[in-house]
Write a protein that holds these residues in place. Sequence first.
Motif, PDB file in Angstrom:
ATOM      1  N   ASN A  71      -4.865   3.024  -5.750  1.00 51.88           N
ATOM      2  CA  ASN A  71      -5.386   2.069  -6.719  1.00 51.88           C
ATOM      3  C   ASN A  71      -5.245   2.407  -8.255  1.00 51.88           C
ATOM      4  O   ASN A  71      -4.994   1.738  -8.910  1.00 51.88           O
ATOM      5  CB  ASN A  71      -6.935   1.937  -6.232  1.00 51.88           C
ATOM      6  CG  ASN A  71      -7.434   0.691  -7.142  1.00 51.88           C
ATOM      7  OD1 ASN A  71      -6.959  -0.350  -7.320  1.00 51.88           O
ATOM      8  ND2 ASN A  71      -8.490   1.029  -7.801  1.00 51.88           N
ATOM      9  N   CYS A  74      -1.413   2.121  -9.161  1.00 47.15           N
ATOM     10  CA  CYS A  74      -1.402   0.554  -9.266  1.00 47.15           C
ATOM     11  C   CYS A  74      -2.206  -0.048 -10.478  1.00 47.15           C
ATOM     12  O   CYS A  74      -1.521  -1.090 -11.043  1.00 47.15           O
ATOM     13  CB  CYS A  74      -1.475  -0.155  -8.050  1.00 47.15           C
ATOM     14  SG  CYS A  74      -0.487   0.224  -6.674  1.00 47.15           S
ATOM     15  N   ASP A  75      -3.244   0.535 -10.885  1.00 51.11           N
ATOM     16  CA  ASP A  75      -4.062   0.122 -12.237  1.00 51.11           C
ATOM     17  C   ASP A  75      -4.090   0.569 -13.382  1.00 51.11           C
ATOM     18  O   ASP A  75      -4.828   0.721 -14.035  1.00 51.11           O
ATOM     19  CB  ASP A  75      -5.459   0.340 -11.535  1.00 51.11           C
ATOM     20  CG  ASP A  75      -6.024  -1.060 -10.842  1.00 51.11           C
ATOM     21  OD1 ASP A  75      -5.278  -2.072 -10.713  1.00 51.11           O
ATOM     22  OD2 ASP A  75      -7.210  -1.452 -10.587  1.00 51.11           O
ATOM     23  N   TRP A 132      -2.705  -0.453   0.494  1.00 54.15           N
ATOM     24  CA  TRP A 132      -1.515  -0.911  -0.440  1.00 54.15           C
ATOM     25  C   TRP A 132      -1.651  -2.403  -0.588  1.00 54.15           C
ATOM     26  O   TRP A 132      -1.307  -2.585  -1.783  1.00 54.15           O
ATOM     27  CB  TRP A 132      -0.456  -0.536   0.287  1.00 54.15           C
ATOM     28  CG  TRP A 132      -0.246   1.058   0.078  1.00 54.15           C
ATOM     29  CD1 TRP A 132      -0.470   2.008   1.068  1.00 54.15           C
ATOM     30  CD2 TRP A 132       0.018   1.844  -0.920  1.00 54.15           C
ATOM     31  NE1 TRP A 132      -0.265   3.258   0.974  1.00 54.15           N
ATOM     32  CE2 TRP A 132       0.184   3.217  -0.631  1.00 54.15           C
ATOM     33  CE3 TRP A 132       0.603   1.379  -2.321  1.00 54.15           C
ATOM     34  CZ2 TRP A 132       0.544   4.413  -1.514  1.00 54.15           C
ATOM     35  CZ3 TRP A 132       0.989   2.488  -3.179  1.00 54.15           C
ATOM     36  CH2 TRP A 132       1.039   3.877  -2.759  1.00 54.15           C
ATOM     37  N   SER A 135      -3.842  -2.952  -3.897  1.00 55.39           N
ATOM     38  CA  SER A 135      -3.633  -2.706  -4.966  1.00 55.39           C
ATOM     39  C   SER A 135      -2.107  -3.012  -5.421  1.00 55.39           C
ATOM     40  O   SER A 135      -2.013  -3.232  -6.662  1.00 55.39           O
ATOM     41  CB  SER A 135      -3.816  -1.194  -5.202  1.00 55.39           C
ATOM     42  OG  SER A 135      -4.992  -0.840  -4.936  1.00 55.39           O
ATOM     43  N   ALA A 136      -1.262  -2.926  -4.666  1.00 53.67           N
ATOM     44  CA  ALA A 136       0.128  -2.877  -4.878  1.00 53.67           C
ATOM     45  C   ALA A 136       0.781  -4.369  -4.999  1.00 53.67           C
ATOM     46  O   ALA A 136       0.377  -5.135  -4.471  1.00 53.67           O
ATOM     47  CB  ALA A 136       1.179  -2.082  -3.914  1.00 53.67           C
ATOM     48  N   GLU A 137       1.771  -4.502  -5.923  1.00 54.35           N
ATOM     49  CA  GLU A 137       2.586  -5.664  -6.124  1.00 54.35           C
ATOM     50  C   GLU A 137       3.640  -5.746  -5.286  1.00 54.35           C
ATOM     51  O   GLU A 137       3.929  -4.700  -4.338  1.00 54.35           O
ATOM     52  CB  GLU A 137       3.076  -5.675  -7.517  1.00 54.35           C
ATOM     53  CG  GLU A 137       2.517  -5.516  -8.563  1.00 54.35           C
ATOM     54  CD  GLU A 137       1.749  -7.001  -8.944  1.00 54.35           C
ATOM     55  OE1 GLU A 137       1.979  -7.922  -7.900  1.00 54.35           O
ATOM     56  OE2 GLU A 137       0.937  -7.081  -9.921  1.00 54.35           O
ATOM     57  N   ARG A 140      -1.262  -7.291  -4.065  1.00 55.27           N
ATOM     58  CA  ARG A 140      -2.111  -7.329  -5.008  1.00 55.27           C
ATOM     59  C   ARG A 140      -3.385  -8.105  -4.787  1.00 55.27           C
ATOM     60  O   ARG A 140      -3.677  -8.864  -5.606  1.00 55.27           O
ATOM     61  CB  ARG A 140      -1.566  -7.160  -6.365  1.00 55.27           C
ATOM     62  CG  ARG A 140      -2.437  -6.429  -7.493  1.00 55.27           C
ATOM     63  CD  ARG A 140      -1.750  -6.148  -8.545  1.00 55.27           C
ATOM     64  NE  ARG A 140      -2.867  -5.874  -9.818  1.00 55.27           N
ATOM     65  CZ  ARG A 140      -3.449  -4.554  -9.961  1.00 55.27           C
ATOM     66  NH1 ARG A 140      -3.281  -3.554  -9.229  1.00 55.27           N
ATOM     67  NH2 ARG A 140      -4.189  -4.534 -10.824  1.00 55.27           N
TER      68      ARG A 140
END
Length: 301
Positions: A71, A74-75, A132, A135-137, A140
């Motif tokens: 997180n 990704c942030d 994942w 948080s992840a593109e 998300r």
Amino acid sequence: MSVTSERYVRRWPDPAALLTLIKPITWFPPMWAFLCGAVSSGVAFSGHWPQLVLGIALAGPIVCGMSQAANDWCDRHVDAINEPDRPIPSGRVPGHWGLWVALAMSALSLIVGWFLGTWGFVATIVAVLCAWAYSAEPVRLKRSGWLGPGLVGLCYEGLPWFTGAAVLSATLPSTPILIIAALYAIGAHGIMTLNDFKALEGDRQMGVNSLPVRLGPERAARVACCIMAVPQAVVLVLLFAWGAPIFAVAIAIALLLQLLAMRRMLGDPKALAPWYNATGVSLYVSGMMVAAFALRGMEAL
């Protein structure tokens, strides 16, 4: 050396920053939920200590720690606005180290989960994928004020509870256990919504549609309180129906105290959401263990 200059000079992460990256303070909820699941299974802990200890470690430091690292990676752009002193935007965890830590801990999670039997391994796979996906593109899910907190609530409370019960019983948990675990996972959506208050400004700028952003602090706080309270009310009604009135009364008392704390928090939700997370949430998780012991009595019959 200033933080700015250190950001460009440092090649190796600061060990203390790596610990901060995986946020030990966040490990308690899934560890507690796993323990609740183990208690609710009705299986004696004697002879199962290795699975219990390994499961608690997996739920907290390993999987939850991994999710925090993922997180934060990704942030990192949002955190540069909200909390620039965090390990990645501050440069104390430089380059791609945050990503490498998250990937390594994802692999470690799956390895440890393998040793917890079929259900433990399956639950670990789900937890890693959810971390994942949150948080992840391009997925998300944290961009959604409804799906994001719901996913976190599932992974913090429901999934560890299920895993604890499944690992100790070595089978699919009973329907009452699944229902109670699901209800507490739903209620945790409200806890996660209150947690979003601290990132309100950065979320607005970066297009993260948390409920505080979408509804405003006052309405979001009221929604969060309802989401927390209603599942607990259902739990106490079910425990009465299942013949566990003493446990139901204990949960009712904890819920009443939460309602009093909610009333105070709603007076200034933006300022008092952190206070509620330190008081009302303690009552929430206490009720989880009460429910777990009620289920344990039923499973032992």
